[in-house]
Scaffold this motif. Structure first.
Motif, PDB file in Angstrom:
ATOM      1  N   CYS A  36       0.850  -1.187   0.000  1.00  0.00           N
ATOM      2  CA  CYS A  36       0.000   0.000   0.000  1.00  0.00           C
ATOM      3  C   CYS A  36       0.889   1.241   0.000  1.00  0.00           C
ATOM      4  O   CYS A  36       0.609   2.216  -0.678  1.00  0.00           O
ATOM      5  N   THR A  37       1.978   1.196   0.788  1.00  0.00           N
ATOM      6  CA  THR A  37       2.955   2.274   0.774  1.00  0.00           C
ATOM      7  C   THR A  37       3.994   1.950  -0.290  1.00  0.00           C
ATOM      8  O   THR A  37       4.672   0.927  -0.208  1.00  0.00           O
ATOM      9  N   ILE A  38       4.143   2.812  -1.287  1.00  0.00           N
ATOM     10  CA  ILE A  38       5.140   2.595  -2.346  1.00  0.00           C
ATOM     11  C   ILE A  38       6.319   3.533  -2.106  1.00  0.00           C
ATOM     12  O   ILE A  38       7.406   3.109  -1.764  1.00  0.00           O
ATOM     13  N   GLU A  39       6.078   4.833  -2.257  1.00  0.00           N
ATOM     14  CA  GLU A  39       7.115   5.805  -1.933  1.00  0.00           C
ATOM     15  C   GLU A  39       7.113   6.040  -0.427  1.00  0.00           C
ATOM     16  O   GLU A  39       6.053   6.075   0.202  1.00  0.00           O
ATOM     17  N   PRO A  40       8.278   6.226   0.175  1.00  0.00           N
ATOM     18  CA  PRO A  40       8.306   6.451   1.627  1.00  0.00           C
ATOM     19  C   PRO A  40       7.678   7.792   1.987  1.00  0.00           C
ATOM     20  O   PRO A  40       7.850   8.783   1.283  1.00  0.00           O
ATOM     21  N   ASN A  41       6.924   7.812   3.070  1.00  0.00           N
ATOM     22  CA  ASN A  41       6.355   9.050   3.593  1.00  0.00           C
ATOM     23  C   ASN A  41       7.252   9.542   4.713  1.00  0.00           C
ATOM     24  O   ASN A  41       7.678   8.762   5.567  1.00  0.00           O
ATOM     25  N   VAL A  42       7.540  10.829   4.734  1.00  0.00           N
ATOM     26  CA  VAL A  42       8.417  11.405   5.746  1.00  0.00           C
ATOM     27  C   VAL A  42       7.631  12.422   6.562  1.00  0.00           C
ATOM     28  O   VAL A  42       6.964  13.300   5.999  1.00  0.00           O
ATOM     29  N   GLY A  43       7.698  12.306   7.885  1.00  0.00           N
ATOM     30  CA  GLY A  43       6.992  13.231   8.761  1.00  0.00           C
ATOM     31  C   GLY A  43       7.912  13.824   9.813  1.00  0.00           C
ATOM     32  O   GLY A  43       8.726  13.120  10.407  1.00  0.00           O
ATOM     33  N   ASP A  44       7.794  15.115  10.032  1.00  0.00           N
ATOM     34  CA  ASP A  44       8.571  15.840  11.028  1.00  0.00           C
ATOM     35  C   ASP A  44       7.749  15.898  12.316  1.00  0.00           C
ATOM     36  O   ASP A  44       6.647  16.449  12.316  1.00  0.00           O
ATOM     37  N   VAL A  45       8.269  15.333  13.406  1.00  0.00           N
ATOM     38  CA  VAL A  45       7.485  15.138  14.625  1.00  0.00           C
ATOM     39  C   VAL A  45       8.152  15.835  15.810  1.00  0.00           C
ATOM     40  O   VAL A  45       9.376  15.754  15.986  1.00  0.00           O
ATOM     41  N   ALA A  46       7.347  16.529  16.621  1.00  0.00           N
ATOM     42  CA  ALA A  46       7.863  17.178  17.822  1.00  0.00           C
ATOM     43  C   ALA A  46       8.152  16.142  18.900  1.00  0.00           C
ATOM     44  O   ALA A  46       7.384  15.195  19.089  1.00  0.00           O
ATOM     45  N   VAL A  47       9.258  16.297  19.606  1.00  0.00           N
ATOM     46  CA  VAL A  47       9.607  15.406  20.714  1.00  0.00           C
ATOM     47  C   VAL A  47       8.852  15.874  21.961  1.00  0.00           C
ATOM     48  O   VAL A  47       9.030  17.016  22.400  1.00  0.00           O
ATOM     49  N   PRO A  48       7.985  15.041  22.547  1.00  0.00           N
ATOM     50  CA  PRO A  48       7.223  15.452  23.736  1.00  0.00           C
ATOM     51  C   PRO A  48       8.172  15.859  24.861  1.00  0.00           C
ATOM     52  O   PRO A  48       9.097  15.116  25.201  1.00  0.00           O
ATOM     53  N   GLU A  49       7.956  17.036  25.418  1.00  0.00           N
ATOM     54  CA  GLU A  49       8.871  17.549  26.430  1.00  0.00           C
ATOM     55  C   GLU A  49       8.093  18.377  27.456  1.00  0.00           C
ATOM     56  O   GLU A  49       7.957  19.605  27.318  1.00  0.00           O
ATOM     57  N   PRO A  50       7.555  17.732  28.502  1.00  0.00           N
ATOM     58  CA  PRO A  50       6.788  18.458  29.530  1.00  0.00           C
ATOM     59  C   PRO A  50       7.593  19.565  30.200  1.00  0.00           C
ATOM     60  O   PRO A  50       7.028  20.574  30.630  1.00  0.00           O
ATOM     61  N   ARG A  51       8.918  19.386  30.312  1.00  0.00           N
ATOM     62  CA  ARG A  51       9.738  20.395  30.970  1.00  0.00           C
ATOM     63  C   ARG A  51       9.685  21.733  30.242  1.00  0.00           C
ATOM     64  O   ARG A  51       9.793  22.801  30.852  1.00  0.00           O
ATOM     65  N   LEU A  52       9.511  21.683  28.926  1.00  0.00           N
ATOM     66  CA  LEU A  52       9.492  22.908  28.121  1.00  0.00           C
ATOM     67  C   LEU A  52       8.298  23.783  28.497  1.00  0.00           C
ATOM     68  O   LEU A  52       8.414  25.019  28.580  1.00  0.00           O
ATOM     69  N   ASP A  53       7.159  23.167  28.741  1.00  0.00           N
ATOM     70  CA  ASP A  53       5.961  23.923  29.149  1.00  0.00           C
ATOM     71  C   ASP A  53       6.171  24.593  30.499  1.00  0.00           C
ATOM     72  O   ASP A  53       5.751  25.735  30.717  1.00  0.00           O
ATOM     73  N   VAL A  54       6.827  23.888  31.409  1.00  0.00           N
ATOM     74  CA  VAL A  54       7.102  24.437  32.742  1.00  0.00           C
ATOM     75  C   VAL A  54       8.029  25.647  32.627  1.00  0.00           C
ATOM     76  O   VAL A  54       7.788  26.700  33.242  1.00  0.00           O
ATOM     77  N   LEU A  55       9.084  25.516  31.834  1.00  0.00           N
ATOM     78  CA  LEU A  55      10.044  26.612  31.663  1.00  0.00           C
ATOM     79  C   LEU A  55       9.370  27.831  31.036  1.00  0.00           C
ATOM     80  O   LEU A  55       9.614  28.978  31.444  1.00  0.00           O
ATOM     81  N   ALA A  56       8.531  27.593  30.037  1.00  0.00           N
ATOM     82  CA  ALA A  56       7.848  28.695  29.357  1.00  0.00           C
ATOM     83  C   ALA A  56       6.919  29.435  30.317  1.00  0.00           C
ATOM     84  O   ALA A  56       6.809  30.670  30.264  1.00  0.00           O
TER      85      ALA A  56
END
Length: 370
Positions: A36-56
């Motif tokens: 079903c997948t012929i050409e590879p699909n590429v996705g840019d994904v955020a790394v979950p980081e709870p500490r970032l919300d606290v710092l912000a």
């Protein structure tokens, strides 16, 4: 260059469903037939980081910028791929272009979804994939070895001699039916030779993560099939994570408030994708440091063991070239004393030089001159 993790597996094991959930899109086709997948699909994904919300929140940052990692949905592999069966050659080339591999193992039973091998046996699935990748590596190394041996013996080529040594270490594992990464894990490859080892571009030397795709009811605890895969992962020097791709695809369609409620009904603390992304991040030997201010709270990706100048270079090469010092605070101290001013007041704001090795969660300000 963005770091990439290949999502690999036999057809109809949930690869594309997992990819769509990771990227929160429907970019990858997910259907009940091979290739079903012929050409590879590429996705840019955020790394979950709870500490970032606290710092912000503490710094009053207007914008939050997480670290990111790429996932690549590769066409399903079939038996004989190393000899070009199915989409074999294309499949192998796409994996070779990635930094690590997430092997998706089907750990659920569903008679409505066919299996290319006609049975549900995740260990056998993994063995097919391992075999095809090992055969491809064997063929590649055995073709290259004679010429390199000749150069090493007759020409005194030290680089060729080192490559021969590394190839033989890999072949010892492969000929015993084990992935080449075992040579590295067993200490047969020195730290100084890591770059040359990586230059071999072996499919089975890449860090591996086994993803156990289970049914909804086993998302939190796993099942007998996933337990077998987890045990196999330890033997293969790989990490493992249990996830329900179907649940994750449903979660991805909900808004944040609905997600929290849905997770609570499933008795899950967080989406399984968060664990998967963090495991992939850790698998690549990565960690995060932060820059924090009123404008933005930003997570930056660096290798474990990175020095302060190297960390500065991730932001801009001029920061590394003209590095003077790094002003450093530990995450726990920043939170405990409610920001930079409090950390300074309690002696937790430090000046570090070029030899400082950055720790995960450090908050850094760089001083430089170019």
């Amino acid at each position: 260059m963005a770091l990439k993790v290949a999502i690999v597996g036999l057809p109809n094991v949930g690869k594309s469903t997992l990819f769509n959930a990771l990227t929160q899109t429907a970019a990858a086709q997910a259907a009940n037939y091979p290739f079903c997948t012929i050409e590879p699909n590429v996705g840019d994904v955020a790394v979950p980081e709870p500490r970032l919300d606290v710092l912000a929140r503490i710094a009053g940052s207007k914008e939050i910028i997480p670290a990111r990692i790429n996932f690549v949905d590769v066409a399903g592999l079939v038996r004989g791929a190393s000899k070009g069966e199915g989409l074999g050659n294309q499949f192998l080339a796409n994996i070779r272009d990635c930094d690590a591999i997430a092997f998706v193992a089907r750990c659920f039973v569903d008679t409505d979804i066919t299996h290319v091998e006609g049975r549900i046996d995740p260990i056998s699935d993994l063995e097919i994939i391992d075999t095809e990748l090992m055969l491809a590596d064997l063929e590649s190394l055995e073709k290259r070895l004679p010429q390199l041996e000749k150069r090493a013996k007759t020409g005194g080529d030290k680089e060729a001699a080192l490559t021969v040594e590394l190839i033989n270490a890999a072949l010892e594992e492969l000929r015993a039916g084990r992935p080449a990464r075992g040579a590295y894990e067993k200490g047969k490859i020195s730290k100084e030779d890591t770059k040359a080892w990586n230059m071999l571009q072996l499919l089975t030397s890449k860090p591996a993560l086994y993803v156990c795709n289970v049914e909804e009811g086993s998302a939190g605890t796993g099942n007998d099939l996933s337990q077998a895969v987890t045990a196999r992962a330890k033997i293969d020097h790989a990490n493992s994570v249990v996830i329900s791709a179907q649940i994750e695809s449903e979660i991805a369609m909900l808004d944040p408030a609905e997600r929290a409620e849905f997770l609570e009904t499933l008795e899950l603390e967080e989406p399984g994708l968060n664990r998967l992304i963090r495991e992939a991040y850790k698998l690549l030997g990565l960690q995060s440091y932060f820059t924090v201010g009123p404008k933005e709270a930003h997570a930056w990706t660096i290798p474990v063991g990175c020095t302060a100048p190297q960390a500065a270079g991730v932001i801009h090469s001029d920061f590394e070239k003209g590095f003077i010092r790094a002003e450093t605070m530990a995450y726990d101290d920043y939170v405990k004393f409610n920001g930079e001013a409090g950390a300074r007041e309690h002696g937790k704001f430090r000046q570090e030089g070029k030899e400082y090795v950055v720790k995960d969660g450090d908050i850094l300000n760089f001083r430089f001159n170019v």
